[in-house]
Design a protein around this motif. Structure first.
Motif, PDB file in Angstrom:
ATOM      1  N   PHE A  37       0.823  -1.199   0.000  1.00  8.66           N
ATOM      2  CA  PHE A  37       0.000   0.000   0.000  1.00  8.66           C
ATOM      3  C   PHE A  37       0.862   1.255   0.000  1.00  8.66           C
ATOM      4  CE2 PHE A  37      -2.954  -3.169   1.381  1.00  8.66           C
ATOM      5  CZ  PHE A  37      -4.196  -2.718   0.967  1.00  8.66           C
ATOM      6  N   LEU A  38       0.452   2.218  -0.788  1.00  8.39           N
ATOM      7  CA  LEU A  38       1.016   3.561  -0.736  1.00  8.39           C
ATOM      8  C   LEU A  38       0.252   4.361   0.314  1.00  8.39           C
ATOM      9  CD1 LEU A  38       2.945   5.682  -1.977  1.00  8.39           C
ATOM     10  CD2 LEU A  38       1.156   6.197  -3.631  1.00  8.39           C
ATOM     11  N   LEU A  39      -1.046   4.061   0.443  1.00  8.19           N
ATOM     12  CA  LEU A  39      -1.913   4.734   1.409  1.00  8.19           C
ATOM     13  C   LEU A  39      -2.977   3.757   1.873  1.00  8.19           C
ATOM     14  CD1 LEU A  39      -2.851   7.504   2.718  1.00  8.19           C
ATOM     15  CD2 LEU A  39      -4.357   7.737   0.730  1.00  8.19           C
ATOM     16  N   LYS A  40      -3.270   3.790   3.178  1.00 10.43           N
ATOM     17  CA  LYS A  40      -4.344   2.961   3.717  1.00 10.43           C
ATOM     18  C   LYS A  40      -5.434   3.860   4.286  1.00 10.43           C
ATOM     19  CE  LYS A  40      -1.911  -1.260   4.879  1.00 10.43           C
ATOM     20  NZ  LYS A  40      -1.615  -2.232   5.924  1.00 10.43           N
ATOM     21  N   GLU A  41      -6.676   3.394   4.139  1.00 10.51           N
ATOM     22  CA  GLU A  41      -7.820   4.102   4.697  1.00 10.51           C
ATOM     23  C   GLU A  41      -7.546   4.412   6.165  1.00 10.51           C
ATOM     24  OE1 GLU A  41     -12.619   3.403   5.316  1.00 10.51           O
ATOM     25  OE2 GLU A  41     -11.498   2.037   4.018  1.00 10.51           O
ATOM     26  N   GLY A  42      -7.830   5.653   6.563  1.00 14.10           N
ATOM     27  CA  GLY A  42      -7.605   6.078   7.945  1.00 14.10           C
ATOM     28  C   GLY A  42      -6.308   6.843   8.141  1.00 14.10           C
ATOM     29  N   ASP A  43      -5.333   6.646   7.234  1.00 11.28           N
ATOM     30  CA  ASP A  43      -4.077   7.399   7.298  1.00 11.28           C
ATOM     31  C   ASP A  43      -4.260   8.730   6.578  1.00 11.28           C
ATOM     32  OD1 ASP A  43      -2.970   5.203   8.569  1.00 11.28           O
ATOM     33  OD2 ASP A  43      -1.878   4.511   6.789  1.00 11.28           O
ATOM     34  N   ILE A  44      -3.412   9.677   6.881  1.00  5.65           N
ATOM     35  CA  ILE A  44      -3.443  10.965   6.187  1.00  5.65           C
ATOM     36  C   ILE A  44      -2.505  10.886   4.987  1.00  5.65           C
ATOM     37  CG2 ILE A  44      -2.882  13.417   6.356  1.00  5.65           C
ATOM     38  CD1 ILE A  44      -3.848  13.285   9.271  1.00  5.65           C
ATOM     39  N   CYS A  45      -3.001  11.313   3.846  1.00  3.81           N
ATOM     40  CA  CYS A  45      -2.216  11.309   2.608  1.00  3.81           C
ATOM     41  C   CYS A  45      -1.200  12.445   2.684  1.00  3.81           C
ATOM     42  CB  CYS A  45      -3.138  11.478   1.397  1.00  3.81           C
ATOM     43  SG  CYS A  45      -2.275  11.349  -0.173  1.00  3.81           S
ATOM     44  N   GLU A  46       0.064  12.078   2.848  1.00  3.51           N
ATOM     45  CA  GLU A  46       1.131  13.066   3.049  1.00  3.51           C
ATOM     46  C   GLU A  46       1.814  13.485   1.753  1.00  3.51           C
ATOM     47  OE1 GLU A  46       1.622  14.441   5.894  1.00  3.51           O
ATOM     48  OE2 GLU A  46       0.579  13.085   7.260  1.00  3.51           O
ATOM     49  N   ALA A  47       1.545  12.762   0.651  1.00  2.00           N
ATOM     50  CA  ALA A  47       2.250  13.049  -0.597  1.00  2.00           C
ATOM     51  C   ALA A  47       1.357  12.795  -1.796  1.00  2.00           C
ATOM     52  CB  ALA A  47       3.508  12.185  -0.691  1.00  2.00           C
ATOM     53  N   GLU A  48       1.689  13.492  -2.859  1.00  2.79           N
ATOM     54  CA  GLU A  48       1.066  13.264  -4.159  1.00  2.79           C
ATOM     55  C   GLU A  48       2.118  12.563  -5.018  1.00  2.79           C
ATOM     56  OE1 GLU A  48      -1.764  16.046  -6.592  1.00  2.79           O
ATOM     57  OE2 GLU A  48       0.310  16.682  -6.884  1.00  2.79           O
ATOM     58  N   GLY A  49       1.677  11.637  -5.871  1.00  3.27           N
ATOM     59  CA  GLY A  49       2.643  10.867  -6.624  1.00  3.27           C
ATOM     60  C   GLY A  49       2.469  10.950  -8.123  1.00  3.27           C
ATOM     61  N   ILE A  79      -1.302  10.463  -8.783  1.00  4.81           N
ATOM     62  CA  ILE A  79      -2.082   9.648  -7.869  1.00  4.81           C
ATOM     63  C   ILE A  79      -2.030  10.230  -6.462  1.00  4.81           C
ATOM     64  CG2 ILE A  79      -0.181   8.077  -7.377  1.00  4.81           C
ATOM     65  CD1 ILE A  79      -2.221   5.790  -7.374  1.00  4.81           C
ATOM     66  N   SER A  80      -3.209  10.228  -5.817  1.00  2.73           N
ATOM     67  CA  SER A  80      -3.320  10.770  -4.467  1.00  2.73           C
ATOM     68  C   SER A  80      -4.751  10.570  -3.988  1.00  2.73           C
ATOM     69  CB  SER A  80      -2.996  12.273  -4.501  1.00  2.73           C
ATOM     70  OG  SER A  80      -3.166  12.862  -3.253  1.00  2.73           O
ATOM     71  N   ASP A  81      -4.965  10.739  -2.701  1.00  2.00           N
ATOM     72  CA  ASP A  81      -6.317  10.969  -2.194  1.00  2.00           C
ATOM     73  C   ASP A  81      -6.390  12.472  -2.006  1.00  2.00           C
ATOM     74  OD1 ASP A  81      -8.550  11.578  -0.686  1.00  2.00           O
ATOM     75  OD2 ASP A  81      -8.324   9.889   0.673  1.00  2.00           O
ATOM     76  N   ILE A  82      -6.959  13.158  -2.965  1.00  2.00           N
ATOM     77  CA  ILE A  82      -6.920  14.614  -3.000  1.00  2.00           C
ATOM     78  C   ILE A  82      -7.589  15.245  -1.775  1.00  2.00           C
ATOM     79  CG2 ILE A  82      -8.980  14.987  -4.424  1.00  2.00           C
ATOM     80  CD1 ILE A  82      -5.634  16.777  -4.909  1.00  2.00           C
TER      81      ILE A  82
END
Length: 193
Positions: A37-49, A79-82
């Motif tokens: 995973f690059l990002l998991k639900e519940g974590d804060i998205c710290e980067a855009e890729g 890619i990101s969770d904007i």
């Protein structure tokens, strides 16, 4: 490793070599193994890729433990969770590698700083954001108005280099249909040819 990013940027904006180098130097490269995973639900998205190689899925898992895929990201895609990235709130999404992948990442702080220092980059991101909103709007309209088989054919036409990298389950989760439906429609297409 930033040559792909530089080429991508120059497709959308004019920018000096010096400014482009400054922007690209803010990225770090990360290798992500298949299924990591690059990002998991519940974590804060710290980067855009920016995807250099490989394939990712951006998805949410529903109460039945089924994936609902928003989009796939392959080479030259951002890619990101904007929502999580901009608002620094816990993510509602997961970002997982479907293949061994390499990605360039930029932090929110660096991105915001470079918007001020390099206005061309803010223009680039505005253009990319507008394109994303248009694609999302078209996808919503298609999901509301087109039958499943037509949505599947549209997916194949829009993403010919991506579709063959995905399983029936992944495509079904993107289209909101069952994997069995995808199998049936694939058999139907093969029998016509």
């Amino acid at each position: 490793m930033t040559e792909s990013l530089k080429k991508h940027i120059r497709e959308y904006i004019e920018i000096s070599d010096e400014k482009l180098e400054k922007y690209c130097s803010a990225f770090t490269i990360q290798k992500i193994k298949k299924k990591d995973f690059l990002l998991k639900e519940g974590d804060i998205c710290e980067a855009e890729g920016f995807v250099l190689s490989g394939c990712f899925k951006v998805f949410r898992t529903d109460s039945n433990a089924d994936d609902q895929i928003l989009y796939f990201a392959v080479e030259d895609w951002w890619i990101s969770d904007i929502d999580s990235f901009i608002n620094q709130i816990p993510s509602q999404l997961n970002i997982q590698a479907i293949e061994d992948s390499e990605i360039l990442l930029i932090s929110k702080e660096d991105k915001e700083r470079l918007y001020l220092e390099i206005p061309e980059i803010e223009k680039l991101m505005r253009l990319k954001f507008q394109m994303s909103i248009i694609a999302l709007q078209r996808r919503i309209i298609d999901n509301l108005s087109k039958p499943s088989d037509e949505r599947y054919q549209d997916f194949l036409n829009k993403y010919p280099k991506t579709a063959h990298r995905l399983t029936n389950i992944q495509i079904a989760a993107y289209l909101g249909v069952t994997p069995e439906f995808i199998s049936r429609i694939r058999r139907k297409i093969v029998s016509r040819n």
